[in-house]
Design a protein around this motif. Structure first.
Motif, PDB file in Angstrom:
ATOM      1  N   GLU A  61      14.275  75.717  -0.481  1.00 47.75           N
ATOM      2  CA  GLU A  61      15.167  74.718   0.127  1.00 47.75           C
ATOM      3  C   GLU A  61      16.467  75.356   0.609  1.00 47.75           C
ATOM      4  N   GLN A  81      17.813  75.530   4.523  1.00 50.60           N
ATOM      5  CA  GLN A  81      19.103  74.964   4.915  1.00 50.60           C
ATOM      6  C   GLN A  81      19.998  76.022   5.562  1.00 50.60           C
ATOM      7  N   ASP A 121      21.196  71.594  10.781  1.00 47.27           N
ATOM      8  CA  ASP A 121      21.264  71.093   9.405  1.00 47.27           C
ATOM      9  C   ASP A 121      21.892  69.702   9.348  1.00 47.27           C
ATOM     10  N   GLN A 152      17.007  67.601   6.857  1.00 42.95           N
ATOM     11  CA  GLN A 152      16.820  67.450   5.408  1.00 42.95           C
ATOM     12  C   GLN A 152      15.611  66.571   5.115  1.00 42.95           C
TER      13      GLN A 152
END
Length: 324
Positions: free
Chosen positions: A194, A198, A207, A212
């Motif tokens: 993760e 990001q 982002d 997300q």
């Protein structure tokens, strides 16, 4: 989980004693003790477990024989040599177990730190509640450290904690006692994945909440359908229209996840639960929890970007509304 406890023996380590308190008898496996040990073993097959395969000549593996008592005496002394440097020592029960899982012979070593707790002693009428020592944790609590080995395949699952020595922390269990370099646990691997995604998204100005959400959806979909996470497949989902970002993601993820993450014998339910819903916090104070299966359905939820840069969320085809 098909686990059959065959034999178990407990030794004890206390920082107040110079020697281990060694047992020369196996535990009597009552139904409650069987349940307690089985639950402790089951919790080793979790997303926090590191995994690997022992080399056939590994010194720890070679010390395991059919005689559990003899094996435990050898290994518990090796454990003491490595653990005794720890700056934070407590009384520990050291449990060695022979068990069958799926018809295959397994070996387990559990370190369980004993607790002080308040106990209601009914026979003490004036002061029935007293502080008692050396209490085992409950049925639902995992061992502080645990090793389970499939003796046929030599594959192991390991839960370990770092100890502090000379002001530094290190993994004495895998580095010193087992002399292995296990794979990172699925839980830590997914966190690193993760973070890497990001970072790449930020560098390409992607982002936002939509990225997300795409990240959560991709992880959930791959876990739900295949019980594994592949850097290449995640890259295709996340950066499908940007070849440079896709290649950068694959390259950087290889550092933390050099091969696809496979939930082999590991319970993936906690990770699926973590990613099964999209949780959105809006600037006007509204919070939404949307299941992934609905989030991707344009007939159920629609996100609209307005001309002034704000967003509108359209929730469609609601048959019933309840206040909770």
């Amino acid at each position: 989980m098909d686990i059959y406890i065959k034999k178990a023996i407990i030794h004890q380590f206390s920082p107040a004693d110079t020697d281990l308190i060694l047992s020369d008898k196996y535990l009597t496996i009552s139904p409650k003790i069987e349940e307690y040990l089985r639950k402790k073993i089951e919790r080793v097959y979790s997303d926090e477990a590191k995994t690997g395969v022992f080399e056939a000549d590994n010194p720890f593996l070679v010390a395991i024989s059919a005689d559990l008592l003899e094996t435990s005496l050898v290994l518990v002394k090796r454990w003491q040599e490595e653990f005794s440097v720890s700056e934070n020592q407590k009384t520990n029960d050291l449990i060695f177990i022979q068990f069958d899982k799926g018809g295959l012979e397994h070996f387990a070593f559990l370190r369980i730190s004993l607790r002080e707790t308040l106990t209601h002693l009914g026979q003490e009428m004036d002061n029935p509640i007293k502080l008692t020592q050396n209490n085992l944790p409950g049925f639902g609590t995992g061992a502080d450290e645990a090793l389970v080995i499939n003796l046929s395949s030599r594959k192991y699952h390991l839960i370990e904690k770092r100890i502090k020595y000379n002001g530094a922390f290190f993994n004495y269990f895998s580095d010193k006692l087992l002399q292995v370099a296990p794979k990172t646990s699925p839980k830590k691997s997914i966190k690193a994945l993760e973070k890497t995604a990001q970072k790449i998204a930020e560098s390409f100005n992607q982002d936002d909440f939509q990225f997300q959400s795409k990240l959560k959806t991709s992880i959930f979909k791959n876990l739900e359908e295949k019980e594994e996470l592949s850097p290449e497949k995640l890259a295709d989902d996340l950066f499908d229209s940007n070849l440079t970002a896709r290649l950068s993601f694959i390259d950087q993820v290889k550092d933390v996840m050099p091969e696809p993450l496979v939930f082999d014998e590991i319970d993936s339910s906690r990770q699926k639960k973590k990613f099964e819903n999209q949780k959105l916090s809006l600037s006007n104070g509204i919070e939404l929890i949307v299941p992934n299966t609905i989030y991707q359905d344009a007939e159920s939820v629609e996100f609209i970007q307005n001309d002034n840069g704000t967003y509108s969320i359209l929730i469609k085809n609601i048959e019933d509304i309840q206040s909770k």
